[in-house]
Every structure is written in C-alpha cells, then in structure tokens.
Write an enzyme that holds these catalytic residues in place. Structure first.
Site, short mmCIF file in Angstrom:
data_model
loop_
_atom_site.label_atom_id
_atom_site.label_comp_id
_atom_site.label_asym_id
_atom_site.label_seq_id
_atom_site.Cartn_x
_atom_site.Cartn_y
_atom_site.Cartn_z
N TYR A 6 -1.65 -1.11 10.42
CA TYR A 6 -1.78 -1.28 8.97
C TYR A 6 -0.55 -0.70 8.25
O TYR A 6 0.06 -1.37 7.40
CB TYR A 6 -3.04 -0.59 8.47
CG TYR A 6 -3.26 -0.76 6.98
CD1 TYR A 6 -3.65 -1.98 6.45
CD2 TYR A 6 -3.08 0.31 6.11
CE1 TYR A 6 -3.86 -2.14 5.09
CE2 TYR A 6 -3.28 0.16 4.74
CZ TYR A 6 -3.66 -1.08 4.23
OH TYR A 6 -3.84 -1.23 2.88
N SER B 217 0.85 -1.21 0.00
CA SER B 217 0.00 0.00 0.00
C SER B 217 0.87 1.24 0.00
O SER B 217 2.00 1.22 0.50
CB SER B 217 -0.88 0.01 1.25
OG SER B 217 -1.59 1.23 1.34
N1 LIG Z 1 -9.04 -0.77 -1.40
C1 LIG Z 1 -8.08 0.07 -1.14
O1 LIG Z 1 -8.30 1.29 -1.12
C2 LIG Z 1 -6.67 -0.40 -0.89
C3 LIG Z 1 -5.64 0.53 -0.88
C4 LIG Z 1 -4.35 0.09 -0.65
C5 LIG Z 1 -4.10 -1.25 -0.42
N2 LIG Z 1 -5.13 -2.14 -0.41
C6 LIG Z 1 -4.82 -3.55 -0.14
O2 LIG Z 1 -5.42 -4.35 -1.13
C7 LIG Z 1 -5.75 -5.64 -0.59
C8 LIG Z 1 -7.19 -5.96 -0.92
O3 LIG Z 1 -8.00 -4.93 -0.39
P1 LIG Z 1 -9.52 -4.70 -0.82
O4 LIG Z 1 -9.78 -3.25 -0.67
O5 LIG Z 1 -9.81 -5.40 -2.07
O6 LIG Z 1 -10.23 -5.40 0.44
P2 LIG Z 1 -11.60 -6.17 0.61
O7 LIG Z 1 -12.55 -5.89 -0.50
O8 LIG Z 1 -12.02 -5.91 2.01
O9 LIG Z 1 -11.11 -7.67 0.47
C9 LIG Z 1 -10.28 -8.25 1.43
C10 LIG Z 1 -10.13 -9.70 1.08
O10 LIG Z 1 -9.29 -10.30 2.08
C11 LIG Z 1 -9.96 -11.44 2.59
N3 LIG Z 1 -9.64 -11.64 3.99
C12 LIG Z 1 -9.86 -10.79 5.03
N4 LIG Z 1 -9.49 -11.36 6.17
C13 LIG Z 1 -9.02 -12.60 5.85
C14 LIG Z 1 -8.50 -13.67 6.59
N5 LIG Z 1 -8.40 -13.62 7.93
N6 LIG Z 1 -8.10 -14.78 5.94
C15 LIG Z 1 -8.24 -14.87 4.60
N7 LIG Z 1 -8.70 -13.90 3.83
C16 LIG Z 1 -9.10 -12.77 4.46
C17 LIG Z 1 -11.45 -11.14 2.42
O11 LIG Z 1 -12.19 -12.32 2.29
P3 LIG Z 1 -13.01 -13.06 3.47
O12 LIG Z 1 -13.71 -12.01 4.26
O13 LIG Z 1 -13.93 -13.96 2.69
O14 LIG Z 1 -12.01 -13.81 4.25
C18 LIG Z 1 -11.45 -10.43 1.08
O15 LIG Z 1 -11.48 -11.36 0.04
C19 LIG Z 1 -5.47 -5.55 0.92
O16 LIG Z 1 -4.21 -6.12 1.20
C20 LIG Z 1 -5.44 -4.04 1.17
O17 LIG Z 1 -4.64 -3.71 2.27
C21 LIG Z 1 -6.42 -1.75 -0.64
#
Ligand SMILES: NC(=O)c1ccc[n+]([C@@H]2O[C@H](COP(=O)([O-])OP(=O)(O)OC[C@H]3O[C@@H](n4cnc5c(N)ncnc54)[C@H](OP(=O)(O)O)[C@@H]3O)[C@@H](O)[C@H]2O)c1
Length: 267
Positions: A157, A144
């Site tokens: 985080y 990130s």
């Molecule tokens: N969206 C943003 O703005 C943003 C910005 C910078 C970085 N990121 C990074 O991008 C990645 C994805 O983010 P996103 O925004 O797409 O998030 P999201 O929509 O909340 O998805 C998170 C995913 O992680 C899984 N997850 C959560 N806890 C888990 C656990 N204990 N074991 C296994 N899987 C787990 C969730 O599935 P389940 O609930 O089914 O387990 C879900 O599939 C993350 O690493 C986040 O830090 C996101």
C-alpha cells in the site's frame, strides 16, 4: 482554463464511487452540477447512487461497473472514456493491506498494485490527451499520507501510494500551463462510516477520534483545491505530521517507528 463549468455533454468520472471518499466525491460533484460516470465493482450500489444523485441534483449519472484490478476490463473502460468529453477524473478507488508481505495473500497484493497504481496510470493516460487538447480539465489523484514514507507491515500500500503521490505532483508540473489542473489528496485516516464495535478494526481502535476526518469534509476540501489547482491537499493533523515527517526525517529513523505502529494494524 482549468475546471470547465458543468455541461450536459461533459462527465466527471469517479472511481470507487460505491463507498467512502468516492461516494462523497460523487455527491459533491453532483451538488456542484457535474454530470457523472460512476465506476466500481458493485453495480447495484452504483445504480442506486446514480438514481439518487440524478433525482436530487438534476444531473446525468452513468454507471460503468468495472473491476479495475482486471487489466482487460480496465482497458475496455479506458477505451470508452478516451472517446468521451471528460471534464474531471477522480482517481480514487484503492485498497490497503496490513501485515508482513510474506504472510499476505500474494494474488491480493498483486491486485492491489494493479488497482492502486496501474489503473490510475491507465485512466489518466486515457483522458489526459483530450483535456490537453481542450485546454481544460481536472484530475484528482487520491494518494495517501502513507505514500510519503516507507511503512513496514503496509509495504504494498505505502509503495502504491508513493507512486500516486509522485505521479500526481510530477504530472501537475507538466500540464499546469496547458489548462489542466492536477491535485493530490494525501489524507491520513478518513472515517468513511461509523463502525460498529464488532466491525471496528485495529486502526479504528488505535487512532483516536479527533485524528479522523469525515469523507464529506475531505471531498469538499479536495474539489475546492482542484478548482484552485492546489498541488496537494493534506487534511487533518495526522496526515500533516506524516507529510512533514516523510519529507524531513531520514527514512532509516521513520521506517522502524512507523512499522512498529503499523504492525498492530495487521492483527
Ligand atoms: N479512508 C482512509 O482512511 C484513507 C486514508 C488515506 C487514503 N485513502 C484512499 O482513499 C481512497 C478511497 O478509500 P476509502 O477509505 O473511501 O475506501 P472504501 O470505502 O473501502 O472504498 C473503496 C472504493 O474502491 C472500490 N474498489 C475496490 N476495489 C476495486 C476494484 N478492484 N475495482 C474497482 N473499484 C474497486 C470500492 O468499490 P467496490 O467494492 O464496489 O468495487 C469502493 O468504492 C483509496 O484510494 C484509499 O487508499 C483512504
């Protein structure tokens, strides 16, 4: 050699494939012909996604529902993956918390560290030896822009993503001569779905629309970058600003400014 051509025996693994960026990565990999292993906790959603992707793109899709914040479950998954032909690993699953560490749920903070860092390390250790042996493979690390600087009110985080960012860019330097690509995705805000007015978080309200990227765009950009073995993908203006700020402005100046902004996200 880098990313091998898709084959029926090889699998691309996507963690966090049940929503957001992970779901978009899984779809884009399937579109490119890669058979998949989908990982997250919500098995029902993964099964439905697996059926859809297999039907639409004619690829094999396996589901390995795992809680990656659970050490024993992660070890069991790693043991399975270590014995398989894994062409691509997308270390994507992650969670974030906002607020003062002392006021946050301690167990959830610990789980965040295990998911965002320890599982990323474990999964990489599981698949890397065979990638190096074969002289091909790709690992996409989803870090990130928040990992570039200290961020009060987002401490666990930011620190966990600092691990991912540095791990990715360090490992890349070790394996690029051995045919294995390692690319870091370090995004700023990525819109994973359009929130209703009731579910909109402070982040949704504070960050204007033009600073968001879509998960589909970020997934395509990242997989193109992984194919070319780019070191870092930084989509969007805000993440670019955070990258530059984190790299060049002294931390004693950035931390209080960014912290004031992030304090609002904990509300
Ligand atoms: N969206 C943003 O703005 C943003 C910005 C910078 C970085 N990121 C990074 O991008 C990645 C994805 O983010 P996103 O925004 O797409 O998030 P999201 O929509 O909340 O998805 C998170 C995913 O992680 C899984 N997850 C959560 N806890 C888990 C656990 N204990 N074991 C296994 N899987 C787990 C969730 O599935 P389940 O609930 O089914 O387990 C879900 O599939 C993350 O690493 C986040 O830090 C996101």
């Amino acid at each position: 050699m880098g990313i091998p051509e898709p084959s029926s025996s090889a699998r691309a693994v996507v963690t966090g494939a049940s929503s957001g960026i992970g779901a978009a990565l899984a779809t884009e990999l399937a579109r490119r012909g890669h058979s998949l292993i989908l990982v997250a906790r919500r098995e029902g959603i993964l099964q439905a996604t697996a059926t859809e992707l297999a039907q639409e793109f004619g690829v094999e899709v396996e589901v390995m529902a795992t809680d990656l914040s659970d050490s024993a479950a992660t070890t069991a998954l790693c043991e399975q993956l270590a014995g398989r032909e894994i062409s691509i690993l997308c270390n994507n699953a992650g969670i974030a918390t906002f607020g003062a560490l002392v006021e946050l749920d301690a167990e959830y903070e610990r789980a965040q560290v295990r998911l965002n860092t320890v599982a990323v390390h474990d999964l990489t250790l599981a698949v890397l030896p065979r990638m190096v042996e074969r002289g091909s493979g790709g690992i996409l690390m989803v870090g990130s822009a928040a990992g570039n600087m200290p961020i009060p009110h987002n401490a666990t985080y930011a620190a966990s993503k600092a691990f991912v960012n540095t791990f990715s860019e360090s490992l890349r330097g070790e394996v690029s001569g051995q045919g294995v690509h390692v690319t870091l995705l370090a995004p700023g805000p990525v819109r994973t779905h359009t929130p209703s007015p009731e579910e909109a978080s402070t982040v949704d309200r504070v960050v204007p629309d033009f600073l968001w990227n879509s998960s589909e765009y970020v997934a395509k950009l990242s997989l193109d970058a992984l194919e070319r073995n780019k070191m870092r993908v930084v989509p969007g203006m805000l993440s670019k600003a955070m990258s530059v700020g984190g790299g060049y402005i002294p931390r004693k100046f950035t931390a209080p400014i960014v912290g004031t902004f992030y304090r609002k996200f904990g509300d």
